[in-house]
Design an enzyme around this catalytic site. Structure first.
Site, PDB file in Angstrom:
ATOM      1  N   ARG A 297      66.745 -33.648 -51.319  1.00  0.00           N
ATOM      2  CA  ARG A 297      66.753 -32.211 -51.005  1.00  0.00           C
ATOM      3  C   ARG A 297      67.432 -32.021 -49.650  1.00  0.00           C
ATOM      4  O   ARG A 297      66.940 -32.532 -48.649  1.00  0.00           O
ATOM      5  CB  ARG A 297      65.295 -31.722 -50.975  1.00  0.00           C
ATOM      6  CG  ARG A 297      65.106 -30.272 -50.625  1.00  0.00           C
ATOM      7  CD  ARG A 297      63.611 -29.951 -50.567  1.00  0.00           C
ATOM      8  NE  ARG A 297      63.389 -28.578 -50.180  1.00  0.00           N
ATOM      9  CZ  ARG A 297      63.391 -28.134 -48.932  1.00  0.00           C
ATOM     10  NH1 ARG A 297      63.584 -28.967 -47.933  1.00  0.00           N
ATOM     11  NH2 ARG A 297      63.197 -26.855 -48.683  1.00  0.00           N
TER      12      ARG A 297
ATOM     13  N   LYS B  67      65.554 -33.424 -40.427  1.00  0.00           N
ATOM     14  CA  LYS B  67      64.187 -33.418 -39.884  1.00  0.00           C
ATOM     15  C   LYS B  67      64.098 -34.067 -38.513  1.00  0.00           C
ATOM     16  O   LYS B  67      65.004 -34.758 -38.070  1.00  0.00           O
ATOM     17  CB  LYS B  67      63.228 -34.021 -40.911  1.00  0.00           C
ATOM     18  CG  LYS B  67      62.952 -32.992 -42.016  1.00  0.00           C
ATOM     19  CD  LYS B  67      61.859 -33.357 -42.962  1.00  0.00           C
ATOM     20  CE  LYS B  67      61.622 -32.157 -43.898  1.00  0.00           C
ATOM     21  NZ  LYS B  67      60.829 -32.511 -45.059  1.00  0.00           N
TER      22      LYS B  67
END
Ligand code: PMM
Length: 282
Positions: free
Chosen positions: A260, A219
């Site tokens: 995840r 991210k």
């Protein structure tokens, strides 16, 4: 109600591998749009140690435009069906009740909804009826405008209280509390400092009494941290996997239920290191 797999099954923090069947996801957009390639990738992630493979057909990157329900269904279902047939535990990453329902009919075992049921008023009733585990992520609005919603006095307290509220909403629609997994929603209506603050205080989510899923993989806040010192350019998404594995370690240490990730091998090793240390510490 379906039992949520967890530490009793895995002996450690779980690993959820990501298959984005999309042309436009921020880090792997276009790579797995072809169903055959998506299935092969999911099987590879499972062989590398993913306990769950998360299949999504809609990008949620900042600014993303929504796909039609028909297109999302067309992308996701064949991949779910093939992975389930191969014995893989599949979750479906969708904000749409119809897609979630069809995926569960094809054998998906978990519904992972980044909106926690807020984007589609029918989602909670589908979760209640199917009885599968349901991920309630912290979410403030659709990706197209979410960056403007990143205003907090205390991001940890506010995200937890907003997720608690959403949990109560879905439970009042008939969902069993034991079906729920919570997720701080890193990068969703969050600034870089918000993501770090949430990661630093994962322990606070224990107040909700439910397993915590952490999804930091590749991210933006990692790209900014690792920016090129000469140019200031963020580190490209596909070069953020070592940092992602470091975050997986920290999340597992703080008791996360699962992490995840796009790149499974580094994280599969990381969660085993944490489990070994825990066992040695008694
Ligand atoms: N992030 C993305 C997609 N799905 N699901 C959960 N539960 N939590 C997340 O933070 C999350 C998610 C966006 O990342 P991707 O485009 O790399 O899949």
């Amino acid at each position: 109600m379906d039992k949520l797999p967890g530490v009793d099954d895995w002996g450690r923090c779980g690993v959820m591998g990501i298959v984005n069947v999309t042309p436009d996801s921020f880090s792997d957009g276009g790579l797995w749009l072809d169903p055959g390639r998506a299935v092969a990738h999911g099987l590879r992630l499972a062989a590398q140690g993913a306990d769950i493979v998360d299949v999504g057909g809609e990008s949620t990157r900042p600014g993303a435009v929504r796909v039609t329900p028909e297109e999302e269904t067309r992308r996701v279902l064949p991949v779910v069906r093939a992975l389930v047939a191969a014995g893989v535990a599949v979750s479906v990453d969708t904000m749409r009740a119809d897609v979630a329902e069809a995926a569960v009919d094809c054998g998906a075992r978990i519904i992972n909804d980044v909106s926690g049921g807020r984007a589609d008023p029918r989602m909670a009733s589908v979760v209640a009826r199917t009885g599968v585990p349901f991920v309630v992520m912290h979410w403030r609005g659709q990706s197209a405008g979410m960056d403007e919603l990143a205003e907090y006095e205390d991001v940890v307290a506010e995200a937890i209280s907003e997720v608690a509220h959403q949990m109560a909403v879905v439970v009042s629609a008939g969902v069993d509390l034991d079906q729920l997994v919570v997720d701080p929603g890193l990068g969703f209506a969050k600034g870089r400092e918000d993501d770090w603050a949430l990661l630093a205080r994962l322990d606070a989510w224990a107040a909700l009494g439910r397993p915590v899923l952490v999804a930091a993989s590749r991210k933006r806040f990692l790209g900014t941290l690792l920016a090129d010192p000469a140019t200031g350019e963020p580190r490209p998404a596909r070069a953020r996997d070592a940092a992602t594995a470091a975050v997986s370690t920290l999340a597992a240490v703080q008791g996360a239920w699962a992490v995840r990730v796009h790149d499974v091998p580094g994280t599969a090793d990381a969660v085993r290191v944490v489990a070994a240390l825990r066992a040695a510490a008694g």
